[in-house]
Design an enzyme around this catalytic site. Structure first.
Site, short mmCIF file in Angstrom:
data_model
loop_
_atom_site.label_atom_id
_atom_site.label_comp_id
_atom_site.label_asym_id
_atom_site.label_seq_id
_atom_site.Cartn_x
_atom_site.Cartn_y
_atom_site.Cartn_z
N ASP A 1 82.88 12.78 -48.01
CA ASP A 1 82.66 12.73 -49.54
C ASP A 1 83.32 13.96 -50.10
O ASP A 1 83.33 14.98 -49.38
CB ASP A 1 81.18 12.63 -49.95
CG ASP A 1 81.25 11.99 -51.26
OD1 ASP A 1 80.75 10.95 -51.27
OD2 ASP A 1 81.54 12.75 -52.20
N ASP B 1 88.54 14.70 -48.97
CA ASP B 1 89.16 13.91 -50.01
C ASP B 1 90.22 12.75 -49.49
O ASP B 1 90.95 13.27 -49.17
CB ASP B 1 89.83 15.19 -50.96
CG ASP B 1 90.31 14.59 -52.45
OD1 ASP B 1 90.57 13.39 -52.49
OD2 ASP B 1 90.53 15.36 -53.27
N VAL B 2 90.01 11.64 -50.03
CA VAL B 2 90.81 10.63 -49.40
C VAL B 2 92.19 10.43 -50.11
O VAL B 2 92.88 9.83 -49.47
CB VAL B 2 89.96 9.39 -49.78
CG1 VAL B 2 88.59 8.97 -48.75
CG2 VAL B 2 89.86 8.70 -51.14
N ASN C 1 84.50 3.06 -48.71
CA ASN C 1 83.53 3.00 -49.90
C ASN C 1 84.23 3.74 -51.09
O ASN C 1 84.05 3.51 -52.10
CB ASN C 1 82.09 3.05 -49.72
CG ASN C 1 81.53 3.25 -50.63
OD1 ASN C 1 81.04 2.06 -51.43
ND2 ASN C 1 81.06 4.34 -51.20
N TYR D 1 91.76 -1.16 -63.09
CA TYR D 1 90.75 -1.15 -61.97
C TYR D 1 90.87 -2.44 -61.03
O TYR D 1 90.76 -2.74 -60.18
CB TYR D 1 89.35 -0.98 -62.57
CG TYR D 1 88.10 -1.12 -61.56
CD1 TYR D 1 87.91 -0.02 -60.55
CD2 TYR D 1 87.22 -2.29 -61.43
CE1 TYR D 1 86.54 -0.26 -59.64
CE2 TYR D 1 86.39 -2.35 -60.75
CZ TYR D 1 86.14 -1.36 -59.85
OH TYR D 1 84.94 -1.58 -58.99
N LYS E 1 91.52 -3.17 -57.23
CA LYS E 1 90.60 -3.95 -56.18
C LYS E 1 91.38 -5.25 -55.83
O LYS E 1 91.06 -5.62 -54.68
CB LYS E 1 89.32 -4.16 -56.98
CG LYS E 1 88.57 -3.19 -57.33
CD LYS E 1 87.93 -2.47 -56.04
CE LYS E 1 87.11 -1.20 -56.11
NZ LYS E 1 86.79 -0.28 -54.86
N ALA F 1 77.22 -3.06 -60.36
CA ALA F 1 76.01 -2.63 -59.59
C ALA F 1 75.38 -1.52 -60.28
O ALA F 1 76.20 -0.73 -60.99
CB ALA F 1 76.60 -1.93 -58.14
N THR G 1 74.89 1.97 -60.22
CA THR G 1 75.12 3.12 -59.65
C THR G 1 75.27 4.25 -60.77
O THR G 1 75.58 3.83 -61.86
CB THR G 1 76.58 2.68 -59.03
OG1 THR G 1 77.53 2.47 -59.80
CG2 THR G 1 76.66 1.73 -57.87
#
Length: 264
Positions: A46, A62-63, A89, A159, A163, A192, A194
């Protein structure tokens, strides 16, 4: 026992090592906690790993950085000894129609939501191939996708595009790696409950009314809990799903498939 542990039983991940990106909050943290409770040794990658569940290995990564992801995956394997399960994720959201987001916003969204999964898988695959030789049926990659990949939602153009790419990527990877003993699936959550949704609601003029509208949009009449999504991820990653690959598992309170009559 954590709430996440209520959704899983036994220690079916004993002897397995899992890596969860974006695992310090929301769905990722719930997943990391559940896999830990079911016996896995878990690394959490993360940008801010301070929220990683206790008993997991927090690694700052960091992805958007290929070098950083490769280093983080190597660190996880060095510390935990192997790698059997990857949960991709990490992701971000965006609001707006196709007119509302700049090129820079589109590039950032795709860089994190799609290429972040690519970088993670690319770094993990050599380790997963080795693990598949020793633990057939126990090696997997699971992506967090979204209902936005399969249903048209208002004000979610960028978004949804990201996805949709995640869903197609999942299917292509499943085809590429099935004969190597690596299963690839995704979960498609509805809205969700979150931290990101919480921040989204705070930006509206009436957070309570907006939450009620989001809840009403789902046939079950409520938002999806992060722990419920984590339970689906854990199933797809578990030995119980050894015959499951190339699957998108909806966790959306019926949002994708049900068409209820309005309440009168």
């Amino acid at each position: 026992m954590t709430r996440a542990a209520e959704f899983g039983t036994g220690k079916d991940f004993d002897g397995l090592v899992a890596l969860v990106t974006g695992g310090a909050s929301g769905i990722g943290a719930a997943t990391a906690a559940l896999l830990r409770d079911r016996g896995a040794r878990v690394a959490v990658l993360d940008r801010d790993p301070s929220g990683a569940p206790p008993g997991t290995l927090p690694i700052k990564a960091d992805v958007t950085s290929d070098e950083g992801v490769r280093a983080a995956v190597a660190e996880a394997v060095a510390e935990l000894g192997a790698l059997h399960t990857v949960v991709g994720n990490a992701g971000i959201g965006a609001l707006g129609s196709v007119e509302d987001n700049s090129d820079a916003e589109w590039h950032r969204l795709l860089d994190i939501n799609v290429l972040g999964l690519v970088r993670t898988a690319r770094a993990a695959l050599p380790h997963l191939r080795r693990a598949a030789e020793d633990r057939p049926g126990c090696v997997s990659i699971t992506h967090t996708c979204s209902i936005a990949a399969t249903a048209g939602l208002p004000q979610r153009a960028a978004y949804s595009a990201s996805k949709g790419a995640v869903l197609s990527l999942t299917l292509a990877m499943a085809a590429d790696h099935v004969r190597e003993g690596i299963r690839v699936n995704c979960v498609n959550p509805g809205t969700a409950d979150t931290p990101w949704i919480g921040r989204l609601l705070e930006r509206t003029g009436d957070p309570a009314a907006e939450r009620a509208a989001l809840e009403a949009r789902q046939p079950a009449g409520r938002l999806v809990a992060a722990e419920e999504v984590a339970a689906a991820i854990a199933y797809l990653a578990s030995p119980a799903a050894a015959a499951v690959t190339g699957t998108a598992l909806a966790v959306d309170g019926g949002m994708q498939g049900l068409r209820l009559r309005p309440v009168t």
